[in-house]
Design a protein around this motif. Sequence first.
Motif, mmCIF file in Angstrom:
data_model
loop_
_atom_site.group_PDB
_atom_site.id
_atom_site.type_symbol
_atom_site.label_atom_id
_atom_site.label_comp_id
_atom_site.label_asym_id
_atom_site.label_seq_id
_atom_site.Cartn_x
_atom_site.Cartn_y
_atom_site.Cartn_z
ATOM 1 N N LEU A 1 -9.454 -1.578 2.349
ATOM 2 C CA LEU A 1 -10.042 -1.445 3.690
ATOM 3 C C LEU A 1 -11.388 -2.174 3.762
ATOM 4 C CD1 LEU A 1 -9.531 -0.026 6.424
ATOM 5 C CD2 LEU A 1 -10.792 1.933 5.559
ATOM 6 N N GLY B 1 -7.193 2.196 -1.823
ATOM 7 C CA GLY B 1 -7.111 2.234 -0.361
ATOM 8 C C GLY B 1 -8.414 1.848 0.298
ATOM 9 N N TRP C 1 0.843 -1.210 0.000
ATOM 10 C CA TRP C 1 0.000 0.000 0.000
ATOM 11 C C TRP C 1 0.879 1.261 0.000
ATOM 12 C CZ3 TRP C 1 -3.736 2.723 -1.389
ATOM 13 C CH2 TRP C 1 -4.261 3.786 -0.662
ATOM 14 N N ILE D 1 -4.768 -1.046 9.814
ATOM 15 C CA ILE D 1 -5.067 -0.734 8.400
ATOM 16 C C ILE D 1 -5.948 0.511 8.271
ATOM 17 C CG2 ILE D 1 -7.008 -2.370 8.257
ATOM 18 C CD1 ILE D 1 -6.191 -2.859 5.323
ATOM 19 N N THR E 1 -4.169 3.577 6.227
ATOM 20 C CA THR E 1 -4.836 3.840 4.943
ATOM 21 C C THR E 1 -5.205 5.320 4.864
ATOM 22 O OG1 THR E 1 -5.734 1.607 4.899
ATOM 23 C CG2 THR E 1 -6.812 3.213 3.483
#
Lengths: 311, 470
Positions: free
Chosen positions: B95, B91, B57, B127, B131
């Motif tokens: 998620l 993103g 990521w 996360i 994110t």
Amino acid sequence: MKKFFIYAAILLALLVAADYGVGRVFKAIDGKLLSYPIDYHNSYEKTMGGGNSEDMIIIGHSRARHHYIPTLIEDSLGLSVVNAAKDGTGFLTQAVLIHGMVQQKAPKYILWEVRPAVFLKADNREIDRLTDLMPFYDTDSLSRVWVQRRSPSEKYKMLSWAYRNNGRFWGRMEQMLTGKEDNGRKGYAPAKPSKKHPEMKRYEYEDNYDPERAALFVDVVNSTRRAGTQLIMAISPQYETSNAYELEETRQFYALTDSLNIPVLDFFYNPEFLDHPEWFKDHTHLNSSGAEHYMEVFIPELKRTIANAKQ
Amino acid sequence: MLFNSFVFLVFMVAVFLLYWLFFNRWGKAVSNGYLVVISYVFYGWCNWKLCFLLFGWTLVTYLIGLGIGRRNEKNDKKGARWLSGLSILVGIGALCYFKYTNFFIDCVASVFGTTAHHLDIVLPLGISFYTLQMLTYTIELCRGNMKVEKNPVTYFAAMNFFPPLLSGPIGRAKDLLPQFNNERSFDYDLVATGFRNILWGLFMKVVVADRFGLYVDAVYGNISQHTGTSLFVAAVAYSIQIYCDFWGYSLMAKGVAEMFGFKLIQNFNRPYFAASLREFWSRWHISLSTWFRDYVYIPLGGSRCRVSRAYLNLIITFLISGLWHGAALTFCIWGLLHGVFQVLEKMLHLHKVESKSHIYRAFRVAITFVLVTFAWIFFRMPTFGDAITAIGKIFTQPGALFIDSNTMLQMALGFMVLFAKDVIDEFWPNKCQLVSNRRVWVRMVTYVVLIISILLFGVLDGGQFIYFQF
């Protein structure tokens, strides 16, 4: 950066001194509490330190503490009895305690309250409650071994005297302030009857036999035998139905006690008690009235067991 | 790795000494590289496989950032917007996959009356936090509010910096990146402040939050057995628990960052002294509330639109905030309640407390606390049904209070310390300083008392921080 390291070194030195001081204060308090009548906060210290001179010592968790009335047993059996049980402790803590106790001062009898599935693998809560063995970390080798199993870093944390007394401050203070007077109950803690009675439920317990617990049990039996103590297992009533007797851990317990010739007084699902929810505080604990009824049926069995053992 | 674990203590001492004695002296690039390595060790301590997701990521946002930078140079606004949109899609998509797939399956199953078959998805720690943090980079680049970071080591060091990685505060790229681009020298005052923050944070977590947690767990874990009085006390206790837990974590994260020479946002500002819900959200989890304000509420139109639309924007923002906290109906209800409370405040013109009367303000603080505590019940309970049962019992079945004297005494001790600190900080900010006292001996004694208190009264090796689950 130099200033930071100088201050860090000073702080470290102060901390070590304060930590040692805290340890000394607690040691002094513990020493004083040994002369107090047995209660929740000094029961293990008295038991492990040879502070109980009674003929029979009752060991177990909250069910033992609320279910066994030493004075009634004393009247019937003519033995001196003390209830050294402690709420929330598990088989592991109790086994290590008995092992250490008989090496210090062996009573004639140990009455050990358990549940049928004794050899069920320990959960996190039971491992966490090994903290009750922390005071004996330096004096009892088995306590040291089990305390260290709480976490990989435990042996380093145990270098701190304050950590060894974690969570014990208020209990000690409470007993120092209120526990000097003997309430005459000898460790028994009656549970108040509640207006609401428990409802009958069926529980399905998991099957997770732990051979290590069985091995520890054998060790305890052997150490009590060496010390000349008669070990008696007891299972007091519970208000529920379950698969407890179908579990491997229960079968192993009964097979082992049978082979080792250890008597088990089992009242777990006693029909008389299952008909009386008003004798229970909740589904695992008898209230004071229930404890008295329990003593009525338990003491004759205990008497018979002791008589048989003498023959 | 948990901040309140022994492993972290050893890790922190080791990486701190290595950082200042060696790596930071060898230049910015080496120093940043070192921070990347220790951040991944920290993050992957319990499950190293999760490092791949974090790395992936970060790499995606780095490459998209380069792309946006190129388009910005060519003045290609549309292309930059497309790339920024792509980063949001990736993103939020990741998620949603990790966090909401099973929730979605549950919803579909309940609509069609079938059995839900959950997928075996492990929710990667932090996360939700990293994110959002990395999205601030691509969005702000697209808006032209910051410059592209071309150095991958600097970018990875800033975006994967370990203190706020698991549970915030959610940093902004435009605040973080410049700090990693500067040379750092040992600043005694900043490091000492960091140490103090770690100490206070740890105290709040293990002495106050976890002790209150024992009571809350005992009562909420068995609602049917407890009276309304006990459930009410547990509700109040949970308000204190979650505050100290999350504030403690944020303070520790801030403190750890400061010990490495970086500054993070102050995430809490004594939220229970807020006199309105609006003020509460300007004091609670500030990094998240400002994120939602800047990237959800304002893009929706904020308050510069029709009144009804502005109210709807507020409710939508808080509903999304609730969903961000967890994939469950209870979190949605919690978010919705906060949205509705704020709309009602605005409608009744109660959102600004301008009266100078201390009594009126105290009354409003109490009302706000009650509303927040009521909403926390939904936040804490595993199911909507449990929350309703608990609330019902609070109002209809008073009775004896469940008392565990030892736990309650320790709760009282923790609460007194918390209350005294918050009152002093709120009303006499520069008075009665102990940990920040001018005199060294006062500071030293306070440090020793705090550390010994943690060892004596703390719930050590306790559970995870509450916000980790989000």
